[in-house]
Design a protein around this motif. Structure first.
Motif, PDB file in Angstrom:
ATOM      1  N   GLY A 236      42.882  37.417  22.650  1.00 25.97           N
ATOM      2  CA  GLY A 236      42.946  35.963  22.636  1.00 25.97           C
ATOM      3  C   GLY A 236      42.906  35.341  24.007  1.00 25.97           C
ATOM      4  O   GLY A 236      43.151  34.143  24.152  1.00 25.97           O
ATOM      5  N   GLU A 237      42.586  36.131  25.038  1.00 22.40           N
ATOM      6  CA  GLU A 237      42.536  35.596  26.398  1.00 22.40           C
ATOM      7  C   GLU A 237      41.204  34.898  26.652  1.00 22.40           C
ATOM      8  O   GLU A 237      40.157  35.297  26.131  1.00 22.40           O
ATOM      9  N   ARG A 238      41.259  33.861  27.470  1.00 17.75           N
ATOM     10  CA  ARG A 238      40.105  33.022  27.723  1.00 17.75           C
ATOM     11  C   ARG A 238      39.106  33.681  28.669  1.00 17.75           C
ATOM     12  O   ARG A 238      39.478  34.525  29.490  1.00 17.75           O
ATOM     13  N   SER A 239      37.852  33.283  28.546  1.00 17.96           N
ATOM     14  CA  SER A 239      36.818  33.669  29.493  1.00 17.96           C
ATOM     15  C   SER A 239      36.667  32.518  30.485  1.00 17.96           C
ATOM     16  O   SER A 239      36.338  31.394  30.095  1.00 17.96           O
ATOM     17  N   LEU A 240      36.925  32.777  31.756  1.00 20.42           N
ATOM     18  CA  LEU A 240      37.021  31.723  32.758  1.00 20.42           C
ATOM     19  C   LEU A 240      36.027  31.941  33.894  1.00 20.42           C
ATOM     20  O   LEU A 240      35.871  33.061  34.384  1.00 20.42           O
ATOM     21  N   ASP A 241      35.373  30.865  34.298  1.00 21.70           N
ATOM     22  CA  ASP A 241      34.503  30.872  35.467  1.00 21.70           C
ATOM     23  C   ASP A 241      35.155  30.062  36.586  1.00 21.70           C
ATOM     24  O   ASP A 241      36.083  29.275  36.349  1.00 21.70           O
ATOM     25  N   VAL A 242      34.653  30.233  37.803  1.00 21.66           N
ATOM     26  CA  VAL A 242      35.157  29.476  38.946  1.00 21.66           C
ATOM     27  C   VAL A 242      34.010  28.745  39.624  1.00 21.66           C
ATOM     28  O   VAL A 242      32.868  29.218  39.626  1.00 21.66           O
ATOM     29  N   VAL A 243      34.320  27.576  40.171  1.00 22.91           N
ATOM     30  CA  VAL A 243      33.364  26.789  40.958  1.00 22.91           C
ATOM     31  C   VAL A 243      34.083  26.336  42.222  1.00 22.91           C
ATOM     32  O   VAL A 243      35.215  25.831  42.148  1.00 22.91           O
ATOM     33  N   LEU A 244      33.450  26.493  43.382  1.00 24.54           N
ATOM     34  CA  LEU A 244      34.073  26.152  44.661  1.00 24.54           C
ATOM     35  C   LEU A 244      33.704  24.734  45.084  1.00 24.54           C
ATOM     36  O   LEU A 244      32.526  24.359  45.083  1.00 24.54           O
ATOM     37  N   LEU A 245      34.721  23.980  45.471  1.00 25.13           N
ATOM     38  CA  LEU A 245      34.539  22.601  45.930  1.00 25.13           C
ATOM     39  C   LEU A 245      34.808  22.506  47.427  1.00 25.13           C
ATOM     40  O   LEU A 245      35.222  23.459  48.071  1.00 25.13           O
ATOM     41  N   ASN A 246      34.572  21.309  47.978  1.00 20.17           N
ATOM     42  CA  ASN A 246      34.937  20.942  49.355  1.00 20.17           C
ATOM     43  C   ASN A 246      34.328  21.878  50.397  1.00 20.17           C
ATOM     44  O   ASN A 246      35.006  22.696  51.007  1.00 20.17           O
ATOM     45  N   TRP A 247      33.053  21.659  50.642  1.00 25.67           N
ATOM     46  CA  TRP A 247      32.293  22.501  51.566  1.00 25.67           C
ATOM     47  C   TRP A 247      32.088  21.852  52.934  1.00 25.67           C
ATOM     48  O   TRP A 247      31.234  22.279  53.713  1.00 25.67           O
TER      49      TRP A 247
END
Length: 274
Positions: A236-247
């Protein structure tokens, strides 16, 4: 590789799925996500606008560089960038990333979900740091200009901050760090014995690091966590992606600098979580 900045005003045709907001609509927007020395407003679920009170196009240029040359780095897409002739503000119209910041969601994650996010961040930074620099001894901005990290900023003017660099050779880079530190101590009327210590020993310690493409502002609040809806494992664990901000600090730094810039926060506050 060094980025040849795009001309302003910039408009992306390939990324537009709906009409972009006008300057008047942006200024009328009351959904403020952040406001300090720059401001971010959410126009709708697809678009945010970040605007600076000066000529600050560098972050937009970095996002365009990554989109075109390093597409495996997860970043917001930029739709438009221009300067308001009346207020002199720079406006960046960008993709709004769904989800929450890592700072917000971290306490609620399972150990497996945390491991998954850390793995994706590791892969992202390995890909970023593997981008070859066309000049083997170059340390500076992607636009062949100065470095934007606060260690190297030294002046504010109506068109935005300016700083030191670019540097050619790691020895020159280290000298820039120590010179900047001494100038800051002198300006603030503080003793310069630490500056003398750094000038004496840092050149002996910091050697042999290649120019590396660096985000240079890694904090949990600058990492967006995006859940893949309807994708969960057997636990039941989520599938998570990441996105990087503030460049806005990104550039070519020695390969240790990603860790240094991320770790400097821990010199100021307690490191209280995992």
């Amino acid at each position: 590789m060094v980025w040849d900045p795009v001309a302003l005003p910039y408009m992306s045709e390939s990324l537009r799925s709906s009409p972009l907001p006008t300057t008047e609509e942006i200024r009328a927007c009351t959904n403020i996500l952040f406001e300090l020395w720059y401001k971010i407003v959410a126009i709708n679920d697809q678009i945010v606008v970040k605007y600076y009170p000066c000529n600050r196009t560098y972050e937009g240029q970095v996002l365009l560089f990554l989109e075109r040359h390093v597409p495996n780095i997860p970043v917001p897409r930029i739709y438009s960038m221009y300067r308001d002739p009346e207020t002199r503000e720079t406006l960046l119209i960008m993709q709004r990333i769904p989800g929450e910041s890592l700072e917000t969601v971290w306490p609620s994650l399972t150990e497996s979900e945390k491991d998954g996010i850390v793995g994706k961040l590791r892969e992202t930074f390995e890909n970023l740091h593997a981008v070859p620099c066309s000049k083997p001894d170059y340390y500076g901005g992607l636009d062949a200009g100065y470095l934007r990290h606060e260690f190297f900023l030294h002046n504010e003017d109506p068109d935005g901050p300016s700083g030191l660099g670019p540097f050619y050779g790691e020895e020159s880079f280290v000298a820039g760090m120590t010179d900047s530190y001494r100038a800051r101590m002198t300006k603030n009327g503080q003793p310069t014995h630490k500056a003398l210590f750094y000038e004496t020993y840092l050149p002996r310690v910091i050697k042999g690091h290649r120019p590396t493409l660096t985000h240079c502002n890694l904090k949990k609040q600058h990492i967006m966590v995006v859940e893949k809806k309807e994708q969960r494992n057997e636990k039941g664990e989520r599938s998570l992606d990441v996105v990087l901000l503030n460049w806005g600090f990104a550039g070519w730094y020695p390969e240790f600098f990603e860790f240094l810039s991320a770790a400097e926060l821990f010199f100021l506050v307690a490191w209280e979580d995992d």
